[in-house]
Enzyme design. Structure first.
Site, PDB file in Angstrom:
ATOM      1  N   GLY A  95      -0.463   4.401   0.651  1.00  0.00           N
ATOM      2  CA  GLY A  95      -0.389   5.364  -0.423  1.00  0.00           C
ATOM      3  C   GLY A  95      -0.592   4.730  -1.764  1.00  0.00           C
ATOM      4  CB  VAL A  97       2.997   3.983  -6.576  1.00  0.00           C
ATOM      5  CG1 VAL A  97       4.230   4.418  -7.351  1.00  0.00           C
ATOM      6  CG2 VAL A  97       3.375   3.603  -5.157  1.00  0.00           C
ATOM      7  CE  LYS A 114       3.636   4.209  -0.830  1.00  0.00           C
ATOM      8  NZ  LYS A 114       4.324   3.006  -0.432  1.00  0.00           N
ATOM      9  CG  ASP A 208       6.063  -6.478   1.879  1.00  0.00           C
ATOM     10  OD1 ASP A 208       5.898  -7.719   1.889  1.00  0.00           O
ATOM     11  OD2 ASP A 208       5.280  -5.707   1.307  1.00  0.00           O
TER      12      ASP A 208
END
Lengths: 986, 187
Positions: A95, A97, A114, A208
């Site tokens: 996606g 943002v 998003k 992450d």
């Protein structure tokens, strides 16, 4: 300037414009004597002559230019939902943002939106992942995690969600720019750990973690972003130690990725521990643990999974060049990195060597099980280091010593620890290991608190997180069960500890929920659930007795009372249920007097009103007192309270859910009052609410409500004689119910909904003439319910459902002419109802339904020609019906059944009169028949808006039958032609 | 988003032409939305090689929204409305952009603030709108001419038809309005 003057200016300007420039002055000399006027005209002429680029471009071009400056992103300037997109702030695999604005009155609120990339929105895989992220964000509410604010789909159907917009700096830039010392960096890092730990408690692994995903706001608050590849852990996995399986390579950021991420192994909370370690390594030394730049990925993977990183105190000596922000080359030298931290190289080295070397290398171990067992532990070790205490991290392995320790201390608290360790392997394994060297006593104390904390976190955090996730019921039971065993044993050791007593009471409530809450996914152990509820109530009563002024304890007691009330309803003990729930009502109404707009108090208040309303007149599947009018009043009170809550907190999911639920209940009550149009409008209001809520997330509770709602709308259509509409509604309901049941085979509630739905569909198919199909579905549902009843004999609501199905099948059989089979089914229903009624003789619903069933059986017996037995059946039924046929309060089922019974008796008497023309009693018989028809007619008149079906699902009698009978009797009584007059004359 | 039915817009237009003031309230949003939609599609990649003239846009809106058999008065009325709506679209857009550039947090936007930080182009549009309001107080006809000529992109001829005044007057008024606005906006 006034308009008159303007008109003069205009005329002069127009005229002058027609003249060559040179002649204008002469013209004005001649036509204009007023110097002001002349100055104005000349000024305008000057502006005209010099020209301007004003309005030279087409407005469309202006719009276009404005856009081209913004990289022509189709969203910029446009709306995503109510948010106007301003600029792109980031782009990921799934996606994009954007920074966006929402205009609220005169204020603008800045948010991050998003939205899924249009190109991949057709892929179910990505759609699912995108929704997954949204769901994860929704479950996280922490000051150091970017908050989810809203979500929806664009007009093109692309899903999006809205987060708080964080304006801040990457954590590494922030630290370097302010030249934060090592200690300051560690403090900041610990806050990040808090956020990650919070996510872990909710079974969310970030996967992450890196500097770019952690922003520090102006006020120095870290905010964790981007759960785009985060993962909701499988509960099974959560309970196991990590195991490596060959899965595909997942998206990751090489600098912070763990060996298992490189190798495609299973990702657990330990992977986040590693990534945090890599991040801290960078923050403290300025270097990455492994050189990333210019290295092919496979080589890096090998380095990460096979070689040890340099000690932080040594890595600062390295000279490396890397690409900084904006592409500039940065030379990392010992002087450079030290200058940004603690001054000179030796100062920094001194700071890092020892504890921090060990801490970082422990976080960065290759084997997940050798790292810190949890982020919390990692963070606490840093805390100990900052406090000058000895740290856990040591060079050697402690495993061996641990095992020895456990063997030595297999009693009391230590055994508890062991069990928890088994339960939480991978998370809580080693937090106590380091204490081995310390004295037993301190250890025991600390264990006590650790266990308590872990058990609490399990009971409250983990279970809450799992409650709405399908497929987790068994795991929930295991978790809660074990945690409870702990609290139980600990409570014995600390009887005078009020806060522990409170925790214990909450724990019992929670456990009871998992065992058998009638409202949520549960594992179908009603008896066990009741035992734990009573334990909770007893503890709460003690607490209030000891300190009657404590509002929190009072509130909790009211909650416990209400919960027990609900449970008592589901086992059919109505009056005890009413008593205990009203105790809660009194407490809550008292508390609300001082705080009339307290969201929490209102929330509980409406649950209490709802429960009392249900006890007076529930939905027919649970026992109730059959007083619909009082029920309606309580359900409306609950609705009003939910509406107040929604006003206090607009958009609050709980409040909206309340409005939905109480509209359903109000609708149910209205159906029983015969107000079906009003009921449909309440149902539709609820449906709107749930459509909105379903769009916002995937919680199974709301889906269940939607399913139940369609069922009810179908019921009303069936009552109105519209089986086709009803079929469509039932199918919608069933689709949802089956989906929920399939998602969690352990969930008794979802199963029973699906079963009930199959029965309903069977009923309506039969109604539409597809008798065989209908019967097959009913048979299937009946078999399933018989099975459920056998497994959990405490559940009277299952009896009721089973009884209903017998009744429906009986009616189908009757329609096909299988009178014997029909009678057998109704009798099965009757014997179940008798059991329920005998268990609680005040259960009006059961009593009336039982009587109505007898009326049905009577009708079938009459059909068979067995007039005597039929009459007996009617006479047996009427005493249970007539008390509830008064004008007010009435019971709709009683009215239908009595009206039907009277007409049937009238018919039987009429037949007797007709078959005995010469009997001396003939006149009496006709008069008798007439009076029964009369009673039937009067009773029918009390039924507002008679339907084809009763709310419970009995096929309703025909009001016309009474009228026809009356007419026949009147003809016979008045008519001279039928030999009656002759007999009537002595 | 689909265009509203032609008959609906035509009906409202006729009612308004007949003096029904309320019809205009219903009509304005329909025209606004259609123009906005068209403007967006003109600007997107949906239409390669498109014209950048707003007259094309307004004409297309007219074709889509209004039954072509209506009287010339109604047609004139439509263009008058369309011009006003184009003006509003442009101003709304410029305002939103100015506001957006303002940056973080919750804040109150004033025109002054917005102008202080925006693109010159956005400022021009916003300032023009404000100046045009002042002009309308002195000379409503000149203000309408500016709307039709600039925002709707109509020619002198078309403008004269819509306003039912001579082309020569339109031409002179247009010149004067431009001069007046240029001066107003400079100061």
């Amino acid at each position: 300037m006034d308009t008159e003057l303007w008109q003069q200016v205009r005329k002069l300007f127009h005229d002058a414009l027609e003249l060559p420039e040179a002649e204008r002055a002469a013209y004005l000399d001649q036509s204009c004597s007023d110097p002001t006027l002349r100055a104005e005209v000349e000024s305008l002429l000057r502006f005209h002559d010099q020209g301007s680029d004003l309005m030279e471009d087409s407005p469309i071009k202006l719009l276009k230019d404005a856009r081209s400056g913004q990289e022509r992103d189709p969203w910029i300037g446009n709306f995503i939902g109510p948010y106007q997109v301003v600029a792109k702030v980031g782009e990921g695999g799934m996606g994009t943002v954007y920074r966006a604005l929402r205009v609220e009155e005169q204020y603008l609120k800045q948010v991050a939106v998003k939205v899924i990339r249009p190109g991949i929105s057709s892929s179910q895989h990505y759609l699912q992942r995108f929704r997954n992220e949204r769901q994860i964000m929704a479950s996280l509410d922490h000051p150091n995690i970017a908050r989810l604010l809203d979500g929806g789909a664009t007009s093109d159907g692309l899903p999006y969600f809205v987060m708080e917009f964080i304006e801040g700096q990457r954590i590494d830039d922030y630290c370097d720019q302010r030249k934060l010392s090592t200690a300051e960096r560690l403090q900041l890092f610990r806050q990040v750990c808090g956020a990650v730990q919070y996510a872990h408690q909710r079974l969310v692994v970030h996967r992450d973690l890196k500097a770019g995903n952690i922003l520090i706001t102006e006020n120095g608050v870290p905010k964790l972003l981007d759960f785009g590849i985060a993962k909701l852990l499988e509960p099974e996995l959560f309970l196991q130690t990590t195991q490596v399986t060959g899965t595909l390579m997942k998206p990751m950021t090489p600098e912070c990725a763990s060996p298992e991420q490189f190798l495609g192994g299973t990702i657990t909370t330990a992977s986040d521990v590693y990534s945090l370690g890599a991040l801290l390594y960078r923050l403290l030394t300025g270097h990455p643990p492994y050189r990333v730049e210019g290295r092919p990925l496979h080589e890096l993977a090998r380095a990460v999974s096979e070689t040890e990183p340099l000690k932080p105190s040594q890595v600062i000596d390295r000279v490396e060049e890397e690409t900084g922000d904006g592409g500039a080359r940065v030379q990392l030298t010992p002087e450079y990195v030290s200058g940004l931290r603690d001054g000179d190289v030796e100062a920094l080295r001194g700071r890092l060597s020892g504890d921090l070397d060990n801490i970082l290398l422990k976080a960065l171990r290759k084997e997940p099980e050798r790292r810190y067992a949890s982020v919390e532990q990692f963070s606490e070790d840093i805390g100990r280091h900052l406090d000058g205490m000895p740290v856990l991290a040591r060079k050697d392995t402690i495993r061996y010593r641990t095992v020895k320790f456990v063997k030595r201390n297999r009693t009391g608290v230590a055994a508890g620890v062991l069990l928890l360790v088994v339960l939480l392997a991978g998370i809580a394994t080693t937090s106590w290991q380091a204490h081995v060297a310390r004295q037993q006593r301190t250890l025991a104390e600390q264990r006590f608190n650790d266990v308590r904390q872990l058990a609490n976190s399990l009971v409250f955090d983990v279970d809450d997180a799992m409650a709405d996730v399908p497929g987790t019921t068994a795991a929930r039971r295991l978790l809660v069960d074990n945690a409870m065993r702990y609290l139980d044993s600990l409570a014995k050791e600390a009887k005078d500890d009020r806060s522990l007593q409170r925790e214990l009471a909450s724990g019992y409530l929670k456990l009871s929920d998992v065992q058998g809450s009638p409202y949520r996914a549960n594992i179908g152990d009603t008896a066990g659930s009741m035992v734990n509820l009573r334990k909770a109530v007893a503890i709460r009563e003690d607490l209030v007795r000891e300190d009657p002024g404590n509002r929190e304890d009072l509130f909790r007691l009211a909650v416990a009372y209400r919960r027990l009330g609900v449970m008592l309803v589901s086992t059919g003990e109505l009056h005890p249920a009413l008593d205990i729930t009203q105790k809660g009502q009194t407490i809550l109404e008292g508390l609300l007097q001082t705080e009339p707009r307290s969201f929490t108090l209102l929330d509980e208040m409406e649950s209490i009103y709802e429960t009392i309303g249900d006890i007076y007149g529930g939905n027919g599947l649970s026992a109730n007192l059959g007083d619909t009018e009082t029920a309606l009043a309580y359900h409306r009170k609950a609705l009003a309270s939910a509406e107040l809550r929604a006003q206090i907190a607009p958009g609050n999911v709980g409040a909206l859910h309340g409005i939905g639920t109480y509209n359903i209940k109000v609708g149910d009550d209205l159906v029983k009052q015969g107000e079906r149009a009003a009921a449909l409008s309440s149902y539709n209001k609820a449906l709107e609410i749930y459509k909105g809520l379903n769009a916002g997330g995937d919680s199974q509770r709301f889906q269940r409500q939607t399913s139940l709602l369609y069922t009810r709308i179908g019921d009303v259509h069936l009552m109105d004689g519209e089986p086709r509409s009803a079929l469509a509604d039932y199918i919608r309901a069933q689709e949802i119910a089956e989906k929920l049941a399939a998602a969690d085979s352990q969930d008794a509630l979802a199963r029973s909904d699906a079963t009930l739905g199959r029965g309903l569909l069977g009923k309506v198919y039969a109604e539409l003439g597809q008798t065989e199909k209908g019967q097959a579905m009913l048979n299937n549902a009946i078999a399933a319910l018989e099975d459920a009843v056998a497994r959990d004999p405490q559940r009277t609501d299952a009896y009721r459902a089973l009884g209903l199905f017998y009744m429906w099948r009986g009616q189908v059989r009757e329609k096909t002419g299988a009178v014997e089979g029909a009678i057998a089914d109704h009798q099965r229903n009757a014997s179940l109802l008798e059991r329920i009624y005998n268990a609680d003789p005040k259960d009006v619903e059961a009593r009336v339904t039982l009587a109505a069933t007898r009326v049905k059986i009577g009708g079938l017996l009459a059909k068979k020609g067995n007039a005597g037995d039929a009459m007996q059946a009617y006479q047996n039924a009427l005493p249970d019906l007539e008390p509830f046929t008064a004008e007010k309060p009435f019971n709709i089922e009683a009215l239908y059944a009595a009206a039907d019974a009277y007409a049937h008796i009238g018919e039987l008497v009429q037949r007797q009169a007709e078959s005995a023309p010469s009997s001396p009693h003939q006149l009496e018989l006709w008069r008798g028949a007439r009076s029964w028809y009369e009673k039937s007619s009067v009773t029918w008149r009390k039924v507002r808006n008679p339907g084809k079906m009763t709310p419970t699902g009995f096929r309703a009698g025909e009001p016309g039958k009474a009228e026809a009978g009356l007419a026949a009797c009147d003809t016979a009584l008045a008519g001279p032609g039928r030999g009656l007059a002759k007999n009537a004359t002595p | 988003m689909s265009a509203p039915a032609t008959s609906e817009v035509t009906r409202l237009l006729l009612r308004w032409t007949d003096g029904d003031k309320h019809a205009l309230d219903d009509l304005l949003p329909l025209v606004y939305d259609e123009l906005r939609r068209l403007a967006r599609s003109y600007l997107s990649k949906e239409r390669p090689g498109h014209t950048l003239q707003s007259t094309a846009l307004v004409n297309e809106a007219y074709m889509r929204l209004v039954d072509q058999n209506v009287s010339w008065q109604s047609r004139a009325h439509f263009f008058g409305i369309a011009a006003q709506m184009m003006r509003r679209i442009l101003v709304d857009h410029a305002r939103a952009r100015s506001a957006a550039k303002r940056g973080a947090g919750d804040f109150k936007v004033t025109l002054d603030e917005a102008m202080a930080i925006s693109d010159a182009r956005d400022v021009n549009v916003i300032a023009l709108d404000s100046a045009l309001n002042n002009l309308a107080k002195l000379d409503p006809q000149q203000s309408r001419i500016v709307e039709l000529r600039f925002f709707a992109g109509l020619s002198i001829e078309e403008t004269s038809q819509v306003l039912d005044v001579s082309p020569a007057t339109v031409k002179r008024d247009w010149a004067m309005a431009k001069a007046w606005l240029a001066r107003e906006m400079q100061g």
